[in-house]
Design a protein around this motif. Sequence first.
Motif, PDB file in Angstrom:
ATOM      1  N   ALA A  65       0.821  -1.220   0.000  1.00  0.00           N
ATOM      2  CA  ALA A  65       0.000   0.000   0.000  1.00  0.00           C
ATOM      3  C   ALA A  65       0.855   1.271   0.000  1.00  0.00           C
ATOM      4  N   ASP A  69       0.808   3.977  -2.953  1.00  0.00           N
ATOM      5  CA  ASP A  69       0.365   5.338  -2.655  1.00  0.00           C
ATOM      6  C   ASP A  69       1.398   6.366  -3.142  1.00  0.00           C
ATOM      7  N   GLU A 105      -7.419  -7.212  -1.603  1.00  0.00           N
ATOM      8  CA  GLU A 105      -6.662  -6.184  -0.866  1.00  0.00           C
ATOM      9  C   GLU A 105      -5.952  -5.245  -1.841  1.00  0.00           C
ATOM     10  N   ASN A 109      -6.316  -1.206  -1.963  1.00  0.00           N
ATOM     11  CA  ASN A 109      -5.161  -0.298  -1.962  1.00  0.00           C
ATOM     12  C   ASN A 109      -5.235   0.688  -3.138  1.00  0.00           C
TER      13      ASN A 109
END
Length: 322
Positions: A65, A69, A105, A109
């Motif tokens: 993540a 990001d 997941e 994310n």
Amino acid sequence: MSMFPGFSAGTRLLVTGGAGFIGSHVVDAFLEAGAEVTVLDDLTTGDPERLDPRAVIRRVDVTDAAALDEAVRSARPDVICHLAAQIDVRVSVATPAVDARVNVEGTINVLEAAHAVGARVVFASTGGALYGEGVPVPTNEDTLPRPGAPYGTAKYCAEKYIGLFNRLHGTEHSVLRLGNVYGPRQSPGGEAGVIAIYCGLASEGGVPTVFGDGSQTRDYVYVGDVAAAFVAPYGTVGPASGTSDTGKGSTVLEVLDHIAAASGRDLPPRFAPRRPGEIQHSTLDVTRVAADLGWTASVPLEKGIAATYAWVRSGSPVRQQA
Ligand SMILES: NC(=O)c1ccc[n+]([C@@H]2O[C@H](COP(=O)([O-])OP(=O)(O)OC[C@H]3O[C@@H](n4cnc5c(N)ncnc54)[C@H](O)[C@@H]3O)[C@@H](O)[C@H]2O)c1
């Protein structure tokens, strides 16, 4: 001049899984429309050689993540096409938690990273693997999915998160349920489509194996058409969802006939017992995608197969225009 409504030169696009088979064609379609393209891919099955050199590629795993990001903040995309996935159904059965980590997941994310920069997400879901057995054919989006494997379950769960983010944050993310996608750059190994496998066999003088009597139908959609479907939601207002497919089922024997015609060779198959759990008929209803996105498939099966066979014959170069 852009060929797509609502699209201007300099639009920033990010494609997760962009070094993959379908993702690399999505990259080409957006570059052609004038976008600046960044690809995030962990290169598990992807190959950077598939990419147009104008695309920037960064090696990022969507399950990380923090790295995701950071990469999304630095690319500042307007649109994120999310195609990074664990796509092997057998792997999903053997290791469902590994599959869910990437497909559920990983998607969460991507949604979180998109939220931070205000980007719109277009998600690559699946048609056939989602609906499962015993559904009306052709299958439309109102049908309740009952997937037969963790892969379809994870894609369905990821779709639900996209709907949730739209409600929670007022975003306009879209979902495309893809049929059986085929075309140049598809790897013939593993779970790859039957068309890539049969084209390889036809080119090498091998004998194709047909499981069952060859009357099972699938909705085969050409990768160039699918790439155009990813650009389509950009020109729409509000969240769109749909099924990018031809709406027409074709049998395995019809596929072999087209490959025989393209290769100029007789291709008598070897018949093997029907595989347990294989769905006999899977065709997707394309009414909503035409209404919502103004998209229809334009490449007929025989033309798409001829292009795929020509690509295989020329040595399956990693990078070739569809
Ligand atoms: N091929 C089909 O017929 C079909 C049908 C329905 C849906 N889809 C969906 O379309 C998308 C693309 O499929 P494809 O056929 O091009 O497969 P592909 O394997 O060629 O592409 C997947 C890409 O994702 C990358 N990837 C995998 N795990 C990753 C991770 N954790 N982080 C970052 N990148 C990762 C791979 O390296 C690869 O480049 C997938 O989401 C798949 O589920 C494909």
